[in-house]
Structures are given as C-alpha cells and as structure tokens.
Enzyme design. Structure first.
Site, PDB file in Angstrom:
ATOM      1  CG  ASP A 106      23.990  44.476  26.848  1.00 16.84           C
ATOM      2  OD1 ASP A 106      22.980  44.249  27.524  1.00 16.84           O
ATOM      3  OD2 ASP A 106      24.998  43.727  26.836  1.00 16.84           O
ATOM      4  NE  ARG A 108      20.029  45.285  31.427  1.00 17.63           N
ATOM      5  CZ  ARG A 108      20.764  44.686  30.486  1.00 17.63           C
ATOM      6  NH1 ARG A 108      21.622  45.378  29.749  1.00 17.63           N
ATOM      7  NH2 ARG A 108      20.615  43.412  30.253  1.00 17.63           N
TER       8      ARG A 108
HETATM    9  P1  FDA Z   1      28.155  52.825  41.070  1.00 14.98           P
HETATM   10  O1  FDA Z   1      29.207  52.673  40.035  1.00 14.98           O
HETATM   11  O2  FDA Z   1      27.950  54.152  41.683  1.00 14.98           O
HETATM   12  O3  FDA Z   1      28.428  51.740  42.196  1.00 14.98           O
HETATM   13  C1  FDA Z   1      27.644  51.617  43.364  1.00 14.98           C
HETATM   14  C2  FDA Z   1      28.221  50.526  44.242  1.00 14.98           C
HETATM   15  O4  FDA Z   1      28.122  49.275  43.573  1.00 14.98           O
HETATM   16  C3  FDA Z   1      29.709  50.672  44.524  1.00 14.98           C
HETATM   17  O5  FDA Z   1      29.936  51.482  45.630  1.00 14.98           O
HETATM   18  C4  FDA Z   1      30.125  49.235  44.763  1.00 14.98           C
HETATM   19  O6  FDA Z   1      29.755  48.801  46.047  1.00 14.98           O
HETATM   20  C5  FDA Z   1      29.290  48.479  43.793  1.00 14.98           C
HETATM   21  N1  FDA Z   1      29.969  48.294  42.501  1.00 14.98           N
HETATM   22  C6  FDA Z   1      29.681  48.904  41.323  1.00 14.98           C
HETATM   23  N2  FDA Z   1      30.486  48.459  40.337  1.00 14.98           N
HETATM   24  C7  FDA Z   1      31.307  47.560  40.909  1.00 14.98           C
HETATM   25  C8  FDA Z   1      32.346  46.734  40.422  1.00 14.98           C
HETATM   26  N3  FDA Z   1      32.712  46.765  39.148  1.00 14.98           N
HETATM   27  N4  FDA Z   1      32.978  45.928  41.294  1.00 14.98           N
HETATM   28  C9  FDA Z   1      32.608  45.869  42.584  1.00 14.98           C
HETATM   29  N5  FDA Z   1      31.624  46.617  43.119  1.00 14.98           N
HETATM   30  C10 FDA Z   1      30.985  47.448  42.298  1.00 14.98           C
HETATM   31  N6  FDA Z   1      26.173  49.802  31.192  1.00 14.98           N
HETATM   32  C11 FDA Z   1      26.040  50.248  29.930  1.00 14.98           C
HETATM   33  O7  FDA Z   1      26.616  51.261  29.570  1.00 14.98           O
HETATM   34  N7  FDA Z   1      25.251  49.550  29.034  1.00 14.98           N
HETATM   35  C12 FDA Z   1      24.565  48.435  29.393  1.00 14.98           C
HETATM   36  O8  FDA Z   1      23.857  47.852  28.581  1.00 14.98           O
HETATM   37  C13 FDA Z   1      24.695  47.972  30.727  1.00 14.98           C
HETATM   38  N8  FDA Z   1      24.068  46.850  31.155  1.00 14.98           N
HETATM   39  C14 FDA Z   1      24.051  46.540  32.495  1.00 14.98           C
HETATM   40  C15 FDA Z   1      23.255  45.512  32.966  1.00 14.98           C
HETATM   41  C16 FDA Z   1      23.145  45.291  34.328  1.00 14.98           C
HETATM   42  C17 FDA Z   1      22.262  44.179  34.818  1.00 14.98           C
HETATM   43  C18 FDA Z   1      23.865  46.107  35.248  1.00 14.98           C
HETATM   44  C19 FDA Z   1      23.731  45.944  36.723  1.00 14.98           C
HETATM   45  C20 FDA Z   1      24.694  47.090  34.783  1.00 14.98           C
HETATM   46  C21 FDA Z   1      24.820  47.316  33.417  1.00 14.98           C
HETATM   47  N9  FDA Z   1      25.655  48.301  32.935  1.00 14.98           N
HETATM   48  C22 FDA Z   1      25.525  48.694  31.620  1.00 14.98           C
HETATM   49  C23 FDA Z   1      26.715  48.884  33.797  1.00 14.98           C
HETATM   50  C24 FDA Z   1      26.282  50.176  34.457  1.00 14.98           C
HETATM   51  O9  FDA Z   1      26.171  51.196  33.487  1.00 14.98           O
HETATM   52  C25 FDA Z   1      27.295  50.617  35.516  1.00 14.98           C
HETATM   53  O10 FDA Z   1      28.525  50.856  34.913  1.00 14.98           O
HETATM   54  C26 FDA Z   1      27.491  49.618  36.641  1.00 14.98           C
HETATM   55  O11 FDA Z   1      26.296  49.023  37.007  1.00 14.98           O
HETATM   56  C27 FDA Z   1      28.075  50.317  37.881  1.00 14.98           C
HETATM   57  O12 FDA Z   1      27.220  51.311  38.302  1.00 14.98           O
HETATM   58  P2  FDA Z   1      26.256  51.208  39.584  1.00 14.98           P
HETATM   59  O13 FDA Z   1      24.901  51.579  39.152  1.00 14.98           O
HETATM   60  O14 FDA Z   1      26.370  49.888  40.227  1.00 14.98           O
HETATM   61  O15 FDA Z   1      26.735  52.387  40.541  1.00 14.98           O
END
Ligand code: FDA
Length: 310
Positions: free
Chosen positions: A135, A186
């Site tokens: 990560d 990733r």
């Molecule tokens: P965004 O935050 O714009 O959200 C898009 C939509 O997703 C929202 O409108 C909502 O519907 C839904 N959503 C997102 N977060 C939500 C929540 N907490 N609760 C409910 N709904 C939610 N980060 C990092 O810094 N280092 C890492 O190693 C990782 N590893 C990682 C692995 C995997 C498999 C995932 C999916 C994510 C990570 N992350 C991470 C976290 C990533 O950086 C990010 O903070 C989250 O995925 C939220 O961002 P989105 O891309 O979903 O978009």
C-alpha cells in the site's frame, strides 16, 4: 471541502479518547458500525468474509491492519502475523493475495529492518504463489516505499507490486518508472491529507490525473489495478480500454470492502475482474477514520450505531 474533510478526520484519527470510544462500540457485534468496512478483528472472520466475497465471483486481497509501529518488536510481531496469515490462507484455500504497509513492518524505525521484514514475508509468499501489494502511505513515505520496492525488484522479487496515488504531482514519473520495470501498479486517488507543495487539493485535479495515469497504465503497464469507487473514473478506464481494443484480462478493478457493492456486482457481471480489499485486525481505527474522511455522510451511520449500542 475535499481536502478539508480529510484534514478534520485526520486530526480526529489521532485522538486517543475517540479511539477508545470507537473501539468500545465499533466491533462489538456483527451489526456494529465499523463492520461495514472491516471484516472483523480476527483472521477467522477475515477468512469467512473472503469466502463470501469469492462465492459472489469477486477476488480478494487481505490486509492485516496496522501502521506506524514505533518499535522493532512491534514490527517483528506484525511480520510474524503476516507470515501466519499466509499459512492460514493456504489452509483455508482462499485466494492468495495480501496487502501491507511498510510503516507496519518498521519503515519508521530503520530501512534495513523494514526490508528484512518484507523479505521474511515475500519469501514464503513467493513459494506459495501469493501476490503481495505494498500500500502507499502518506507522502513522507513515498520515496522510501518506492526505493524499498525497487531494491527488492532488483533482487528478482516479482510477486510484489505497489500502489500509486493520482493526488501527488510526482506520480506520472512513478507510473513511467513502474511501466519500464514491468511492475504491477494499483492506481488510487490517495487517502491522505497532503500539503499543496506535493499534491493537488481539488477533486477535479485529482480526478483528471487519475484518468491520465489510468490511460498510461492501460497502454503500457503490467496488469494494472484501477482502484476506485468513482463511476466516472471507472467509465473512463472502461471506455479507453474498449476503444483501444484491450481485453478485460489486461487489467482489474479494485474496491474497498463495504463500499459500492452495487458497482462491484455490476462490473463483475459484465466480465471484469473485481478485487476487494478486505481489512481485518484490532488496529482498525485509522483505516476507519480515513473512510469517514472520504465521505463525511458516513458519520450518520456511525452516530446511529453508537446510540443503538449504548
Ligand atoms: P471518491 O472519493 O471521489 O469517491 C467516489 C464515490 O465512491 C463517492 O461518491 C462514493 O459513492 C463512493 N465512496 C468513496 N469513498 C467512500 C466511503 N469511504 N464510504 C462510502 N462511499 C464512498 N489510498 C492510499 O492512499 N493508499 C493505498 O494504498 C490505497 N489502497 C486502496 C486500495 C483499494 C482497493 C481502494 C479501492 C482504495 C485504496 N485507497 C488507497 C483509497 C483511495 O486512495 C481513496 O481514498 C478511496 O478509494 C476513495 O476514493 P475514490 O477513488 O473511491 O473516489
């Protein structure tokens, strides 16, 4: 607002009294509020959750929660827990894929300890056909994480990949480098509150970078993971891959356990590989607070949960 909510939840995540309160109520029963995002405190609960997820046709990566350990003993204990986890996964017959954080393995103590600990996990992981994802933590750790990754890559470890964050200005160079190496990335937006000197502060900028980097990874990366719940990012990646004639086996989508189950099922039913990041363990509070910071509306179900449990 985007950076603001993250900052508020980041400072709350350092509050010992809030941690005590959350720990008391968050995992007490199957319906407790933290269970929405965390499989449980024990490895047995993580295995059970993984079985359900796999039965639904999705893939898994298991994360034993913990970060920022301060002593070599704690880093050693986390390493041993990971080595045990490998055995449990093999015995349980679930998918062999784990995620870990370098500050859990001693990066903040010294680099050599961390590299040794990581090797203690990668060696048995390699023998048993595991893939290990490192990560990405907040920006003070970016360079060290990538240096450690490259050190091991040069030593011919190939069962390992990294996560890169579109929020950071530097990431385009890092994607290029990983593509040159043929290493698996990733791609995420980035979960941490970062200063303006290193990271975009506005969501549209983070999103635009995500789409740009996703295209670079789809064009010349090695089986990239597009890790997001954002339908616009997902559609962007999907459309680009289709336009270029890239098969669905060229990349996978990844999402966090408990978030956007509808979208997970939809993508999987269309024939995309979808992997869920399944965290478990007693040290769930900082992970949980990052999830709240991403979507402050989640506070509502936490407050309802606490009131119900009290
Ligand atoms: P965004 O935050 O714009 O959200 C898009 C939509 O997703 C929202 O409108 C909502 O519907 C839904 N959503 C997102 N977060 C939500 C929540 N907490 N609760 C409910 N709904 C939610 N980060 C990092 O810094 N280092 C890492 O190693 C990782 N590893 C990682 C692995 C995997 C498999 C995932 C999916 C994510 C990570 N992350 C991470 C976290 C990533 O950086 C990010 O903070 C989250 O995925 C939220 O961002 P989105 O891309 O979903 O978009």
């Amino acid at each position: 607002m985007y950076a603001g909510a993250k900052a508020v939840f980041y400072s709350l995540s350092r509050s010992a009294s809030l941690k005590r309160l959350a720990s008391k109520y968050g995992m007490r029963s199957r319906d407790s509020f933290a269970r929405r995002f965390i499989a449980g405190e024990t490895v047995e609960e993580a295995v059970e959750t993984s079985r359900h997820v796999q039965a639904a046709g999705l893939h898994i990566t298991l994360d034993y929660l913990g970060e920022s350990v301060r002593t070599a003993e704690e880093a050693d204990a986390a390493t041993r827990a990971y080595v045990r986890l490998l055995d449990v996964i093999v015995t349980a017959g679930i998918e062999r894929n784990i995620s870990l954080k370098l500050t859990q393995l001693g990066a903040s103590i010294d680099r050599a300890t961390c590299v040794d600990n990581l090797r203690r996990i990668l060696d048995p992981a390699g023998r048993h056909g595991f893939f290990v994802r490192i990560d990405m933590e907040n920006s003070p750790w970016t360079q060290m994480t990538l240096d450690i990754f490259e050190t091991l890559w040069q030593q011919e470890y190939r069962n390992v990949g990294v996560a890169l964050q579109s929020a950071l200005y530097r990431t385009e160079r890092d994607v290029q480098r990983m593509n040159e190496l043929g290493a698996r990335v990733r791609l995420v937006k980035g979960a941490y509150k970062e200063p303006q000197s290193v990271a975009y502060q506005q969501k549209p900028d983070v999103d635009a970078a995500f789409l740009r980097l996703a295209r670079m990874l789809l064009d010349s990366g090695t089986y990239p993971a597009i890790a997001t719940h954002d339908p616009v990012m997902i559609q962007g990646a999907r459309a680009y891959a289709a336009e270029r004639g890239f098969g669905k086996d060229r990349f996978e989508f990844q999402m966090l356990y408990g978030i956007r189950r509808d979208l997970q099922a939809e993508l999987s039913s269309e024939g995309h590989a979808v992997r869920l990041y399944i965290p478990f363990g007693r040290e769930w509070f900082p992970y949980f607070m990052r999830r709240l910071g991403e979507r402050p509306a989640n506070l509502g179900f936490v407050m309802r949960g606490i009131l119900r449990e009290k």
